[in-house]
Every structure is written in structure tokens, then in C-alpha cells.
Design an enzyme around this catalytic site. Structure first.
Site, PDB file in Angstrom:
ATOM      1  N   PHE A 474       0.831  -1.214   0.000  1.00 33.47           N
ATOM      2  CA  PHE A 474       0.000   0.000   0.000  1.00 33.47           C
ATOM      3  C   PHE A 474       0.865   1.264   0.000  1.00 33.47           C
ATOM      4  O   PHE A 474       0.612   2.194   0.756  1.00 33.47           O
ATOM      5  CB  PHE A 474      -0.969   0.003   1.190  1.00 33.47           C
ATOM      6  CG  PHE A 474      -1.906  -1.166   1.206  1.00 33.47           C
ATOM      7  CD1 PHE A 474      -3.024  -1.200   0.393  1.00 33.47           C
ATOM      8  CD2 PHE A 474      -1.661  -2.259   2.025  1.00 33.47           C
ATOM      9  CE1 PHE A 474      -3.887  -2.292   0.404  1.00 33.47           C
ATOM     10  CE2 PHE A 474      -2.515  -3.354   2.042  1.00 33.47           C
ATOM     11  CZ  PHE A 474      -3.631  -3.370   1.232  1.00 33.47           C
ATOM     12  N   HIS A 475       1.873   1.295  -0.884  1.00 31.75           N
ATOM     13  CA  HIS A 475       2.767   2.446  -0.983  1.00 31.75           C
ATOM     14  C   HIS A 475       2.843   3.004  -2.410  1.00 31.75           C
ATOM     15  O   HIS A 475       3.932   3.222  -2.935  1.00 31.75           O
ATOM     16  CB  HIS A 475       4.179   2.056  -0.515  1.00 31.75           C
ATOM     17  CG  HIS A 475       4.254   1.647   0.912  1.00 31.75           C
ATOM     18  ND1 HIS A 475       5.300   0.898   1.428  1.00 31.75           N
ATOM     19  CD2 HIS A 475       3.412   1.868   1.961  1.00 31.75           C
ATOM     20  CE1 HIS A 475       5.099   0.678   2.718  1.00 31.75           C
ATOM     21  NE2 HIS A 475       3.962   1.254   3.064  1.00 31.75           N
ATOM     22  N   PRO A 476       1.710   3.267  -3.077  1.00 24.13           N
ATOM     23  CA  PRO A 476       1.787   3.846  -4.424  1.00 24.13           C
ATOM     24  C   PRO A 476       2.383   5.251  -4.371  1.00 24.13           C
ATOM     25  O   PRO A 476       2.138   6.009  -3.427  1.00 24.13           O
ATOM     26  CB  PRO A 476       0.330   3.860  -4.890  1.00 24.13           C
ATOM     27  CG  PRO A 476      -0.466   3.913  -3.634  1.00 24.13           C
ATOM     28  CD  PRO A 476       0.312   3.121  -2.624  1.00 24.13           C
TER      29      PRO A 476
END
Length: 565
Positions: A474-476
Site C-alpha cells: 500500500f505504498h503507491p
């Protein structure tokens, strides 16, 4: 409500709340802060209790719940891409790991033309400005900032200590502070949690001090439709409120600042006519400015879990059983203590898998229970796991609006595992993790390997497991990158190239993804650019020392060496 403001900020997330709070410190400046989600309800344990971090990802109240297009190198899986919705943005639903990245990440940014003032020593004062660490300030940590940071305490789960010792026994360094002098190695992990055991989102840390200011207007359930332009100047925003189809218009005297995150910021620019000409014309969107990099350069962290049975009853497995949860909840609610007051990521590490990496390329989060990050597939026995992920994949993806409709999610493709480096890093990572887990420090706790399973050994078997089980951390990021090259979207102050009165300030403007979790760095970026917007002198550069591996070996000799395929 006035419909004209000095600044309009689109998105009340980690960056937007920071900007809104800092800009309205100047009483003469008016700010409209638009948020598509709702309030951060303080009575909702799902977002406020650190141990409940999986719950917001399971619904849509606080989660945009994006999905990728079929990922071609991951067996065509449509992969989860959760992003925060509501005051606080992704700081309202993230894992609360307070990790800043490696000093070399920022020095790498500063080597790019136009980004010379983004060195680690330029950024460190803004990390400190944002932070209040519970054990006090030092050269690396702040003591007066809006973000509460908690450090692990004596008496926490013995598995945390065993996992760190195992990493050291495997030949890696020990570090006392993953955000201090040396990130590389194994040690305790800080978390963004208040002294009362509550999530320290930017809504709590920043907006709580700003929301009563008369010069700040906050509108929730306000989905931005598009940015309005007069020629090449941004002059306002139209947005929808709730389920209404009626467009509300607000005007900006000075600037529109897009802080909608790495997925929604490029989508909003594209819908507004700023982006690749061919894409805009295919959607019948009038081209305001042909900017080919909008939505390109998309990056993320991919990770997987190695899970083990625990032979002693010390894991958090009992806390997953419903009959134990009321007592855990009551202790957290009334005392702010106990299992509920921690995200349970209190140990971790960063390693280099090969000498060609000049700083760590693998991150570990250790968790004293065996369960998926989103709360699914909990192992029905005592267990523990290591989250292992690569940090700087060469893979690049893209975001593309599908239509003019602001309610339609964009097309998202990360191209996960699309390079040979990706496969090599994950194979190396699994094998090195197994060596760590085999060290004497874990002898008292380690049972069988649950996942992938000891039978998964060859490159082909590992690759199959990776394709089927790796998932996003969850690190775009990086989809509106800073820089001066042809694919850059903004300059080093977040100003959109070729436009006036328009900035992007959030994780999308990172030129390259960092080595670690993104939230602390996103807040730092907003703190730094807010001084630029306000015309303030930047904080003085830090003089703190930091570790550079140089010719240091990747690891020393393991106490117990493990033969693997």
C-alpha cells in the site's frame, strides 16, 4: 459559505492536512480543504485503535478500495490497492509504521536536476518539525510536532526481541533506531501512535489544532470533479457533494493544490485536461496542457509473508478469538494500554541482499501472529511472521482516467515483477529470511514453516509462490514526479510545469520511491513545500551524521548457516 479562497486544497490526507494547517497559521490567508470522504469519527475503533488496523481495509467507508488491472506478471491477478478516504486520508487507515526512508534515498533525489535542496540533511529538519517522539528529541527526532511517535517499551512481546536477535545472529547489523544514524540492520520500530494509545493520523495531529481557525473551511463528502482554468492558470475547482450530481464551484485567488494521493491526483489532473494528449483526446477531454508524465512512473512496494508456527503460547493468536476481544477493547478504550494500543509492528529491519545495492533493498516488518495484513486468512494456531518486501523495484506502472466521471475509478497498472531484478530480489529475500528464522534466538519459539512451506525450494517453486501470494504494501507513489526531464510533472516546489497557480503535493511527486513506509515522508514533503508556498526561509540544514555502507560487506557470517536449494 464564501466561494472564493486564497488556496483550495483537494484532499485532506497526509499532505493536505499538513498544508492546510501550516498555511492557515497566517491569519490573513484563507483555505478551502475538500475531502471526498467523511470525518474521522473518534468513537470508531476501526480507525482509532492501532491493533484494529486491518478493519478499515475490509470496507469502503474509509477505503477507496481500488483494484489494479490484471497484472501481467502476477498470473493476471487484479490486485488490491487500498487508499484512505476521510479526514486523514491514508494516515487514517495505514499500518502506523513510522519509517522515513534511507538518507541515501533523499541524496539520490537531490542528484536530479532541479531537486538540489532535497538532500537528506535538507529534509531532516522537516521530519523533526512534524514529530513528537515519546522519549524526547535528539538530532534525528522532534519533540514539538503534530505527529505523535511511540517507541517500543520494555515488556512487549518476546517474539519482537527474538526476531531482532535472529537478524543479528544471521550476520546483519543491529540498529537502535531505524530512523536515526543507521537504518541498515535490525531493531525496534517506531509507530505513529499517541501516548493514549490512539492512531496519530494527520486529522488528529494537524487538523485538531487548525479546524477552529476562521480562515480554514473544511468540506467533507466533497468529491472534486475537475480543476478550473483561465488559460494556463488554475482558478478554482468544481466538486460534487454527497450523492448530488450538481457541481459546486469554488474559486482560488492564489493556488489550487492537489493533494489527492498517487492514484487520484494524476486522475484529477487528467480529467481537468492536464496530461498526455493522446489519453485526453481519447476520452474527449479538452486539452489544457499536454503533459505526458501525468500518471506515469507509478511505483509501489510489493511484499509477502513468511509464516511460522510458534511452539510457545506467546503469540497474539488469542487476541483473534472473539471472546477475548471485549476485554482487549475495554482496556484500550479506558486506559489506552494493552494489545489494542499497538499496531504490533514493533520490530523490523533493512538489509542489502547483494553488494551492488549501496543501501538496503529489502525491508522487514515482524508480526507476532500469522495473518494477512487485511485481517484475512488468520492461521488458527500460535504463529508469527516476517513481512519481506523489495524497496526500489525498477518496475514502472501508470494511472489513466477512464472517463470524465469523477466517481469512476481509474485504470491502474503497476507492472509488478516485470523485471529480472524483481525476481532475483524476492528469491534472495525468501532464502535470506529462512536463514534468519533458523537462528538460535528463535529456537525456543520456531515451529514448522507454514508459508511458503519448507517444500518450496527451487527458483521455479519460489516464483510460483511469489506470483500467487505477493501483495501490495500500500505504498503507491511517483505518478506526478518532481524534476525537470520530459516526464516530470512538477518542479522541486510542487508547481506543475507549464501552468500557473497549480501544485501537486503528496506521495505522487516523489521522483523515486523511498526505502520504507511512505507516510512520514509524505508529511515531510508537505511541511517543506508549505514553507515554499508561504515564502518562508527553509529551516537550516541539519548537521547530523548518517551511515553510508560504502565497502562494508552485505552481512557477516551467520551463527547458524542454512543449506538451501
Amino acid at each position: 459559505m464564501s466561494k472564493e479562497f486564497d488556496y483550495i486544497i483537494v484532499g485532506a490526507g497526509s499532505a493536505g492536512n499538513t498544508l492546510a494547517t501550516r498555511l492557515t497559521e497566517d491569519a490573513s490567508v484563507s483555505v478551502l480543504l475538500l475531502e471526498a470522504g467523511g470525518p474521522d469519527y473518534r468513537f470508531d475503533f476501526r480507525t482509532q485503535m492501532p491493533a484494529a488496523l486491518a478493519f478499515p481495509l475490509q470496507g469502503r467507508r474509509y477505503n477507496w478500495a481500488y483494484e489494479t488491472d490484471p497484472e501481467p506478471f502476477m498470473d493476471g491477478r487484479r490486485m488490491e490497492c487500498g487508499r484512505g478516504k476521510g479526514l486523514g486520508g491514508s494516515s487514517l487507515i495505514n499500518g502506523m509504521c513510522y519509517i522515513r526512508g534511507n538518507a541515501m534515498d533523499f541524496d539520490g533525489w537531490a542528484e536530479l536536476p532541479g531537486l538540489e535542496d532535497w538532500t537528506y540533511l535538507d529534509c531532516l529538519p522537516y521530519f523533526r518539525k512534524a514529530e513528537t517522539r515519546d522519549i524526547g528529541p535528539n538530532d534525528y527526532h522532534g519533540g514539538e510536532g503534530p505527529v505523535s511517535v511511540a517507541t517500543p517499551k520494555a515488556g512487549n512481546n518476546p517474539l519482537f526481541h527474538a526476531m531482532v536477535e535472529a537478524g543479528v545472529q544471521a550476520g546483519y547489523p543491529r540498529t537502535e533506531d531505524l530512523n536515526g544514524y543507521q537504518q541498515e540492520g535490525f531493531g525496534p520500530m517506531d509507530r505513529s501512535v499517541t501516548k493514549k494509545g490512539r492512531r496519530s493520523s494527520t486529522a488528529r495531529g494537524y487538523l485538531d489544532q487548525a479546524k477552529k481557525r476562521p480562515n480554514l473551511t473544511i468540506v467533507t463528502h466533497a468529491l472534486s470533479d475537475r480543476v478550473l482554468f483561465d488559460g494556463k492558470r488554475a482558478v478554482g475547482v468544481t466538486y460534487l457533494v454527497g450523492d448530488s450530481e450538481e457541481r459546486v464551484e469554488a474559486r482560488a485567488r492564489k493556488e489550487v493544490i492537489v493533494s489527492s494521493g498517487a492514484i487520484a491526483s494524476p486522475q484529477l489532473l487528467q480529467r481537468s485536461g492536464v496530461g498526455p494528449r493522446a489519453l485526453l483526446e481519447s476520452l474527449d477531454i479538452p486539452v489544457v496542457h499536454d503533459l505526458p508524465g501525468v500518471g506515469e512512473n507509478l511505483q509501489d512496494h510489493l511484499e509477502l509473508y513468511l509464516q511460522y508456527a510458534c511452539t510457545q503460547p506467546v503469540s497474539l493468536y488469542p487476541s483473534l478469538l472473539w471472546w477475548n476481544q471485549p476485554a482487549i477493547g475495554a482496556e484500550w478504550l479506558f486506559n489506552g494500554t494493552g494489545i489494542g494500543a499497538s499496531n504490533q509492528f514493533e520490530a523490523g529491519g533493512f538489509i542489502r541482499t547483494r553488494p551492488e545495492f549501496k543501501w538496503p533493498n529489502i525491508q522487514y516488518h515482524f508480526l507476532p501472529v500469522a495473518i494477512n495484513y487485511n485481517g484475512s486468512n488468520g492461521v488458527k494456531e500460535h504463529g508469527f511472521q516476517a513481512h519481506m518486501g523489495s524497496m526500489r523495484s525498477p518496475a514502472r506502472g501508470r494511472i489513466q482516467a477512464k472517463s470524465k466521471d469523477p466517481r469512476q475509478h481509474p485504470s491502474i497498472l503497476f507492472n509488478y515483477m516485470s523485471t529480472e531484478q524483481d525476481w532475483q530480489e524476492f528469491r534472495d529475500g525468501i532464502r535470506l529470511t529462512r536463514e534468519i528464522m533458523a537462528q538460535p534466538a528463535l529456537d525456543a519459539f520456531r515451529g514448522r514453516e507454514i508459508s511458503p512451506g519448507a517444500h518450496v525450494q527451487t527458483d521455479e517453486e519460489l516464483d510460483k509462490f511469489i506470483r500467487e501470494h505477493a501483495e501490495t504494501a500500500f505504498h503507491p507513489s511517483c505518478s506526478c514526479k518532481m524534476g525537470t526531464d520530459d516526464m516530470a510533472v512538477v518542479d522541486g516546489e510542487g508547481r506543475v510545469h507549464g501552468m500557473q497557480g497549480l501544485r501537486v503535493v503528496d506521495a505522487s511527486i516523489m521522483p523515486l520511491i523511498i526505502t520504507g513506509n511512505l507516510n512520514a515522508t509524505t508529511i515531510m514533503i508537505a511541511e517543506k513545500i508549505s514553507d515554499k508556498i508561504r515564502g518562508r526561509k527553509p529551516l537550516p540544514r541539519s548537521t547530523a551524521k548518517y551511515y553510508v555502507a560504502g565497502d562494508a560487506p552485505v552481512k557477516g557470517k551467520a551463527l547458524r548457516e542454512v543449506k538451501q536449494a
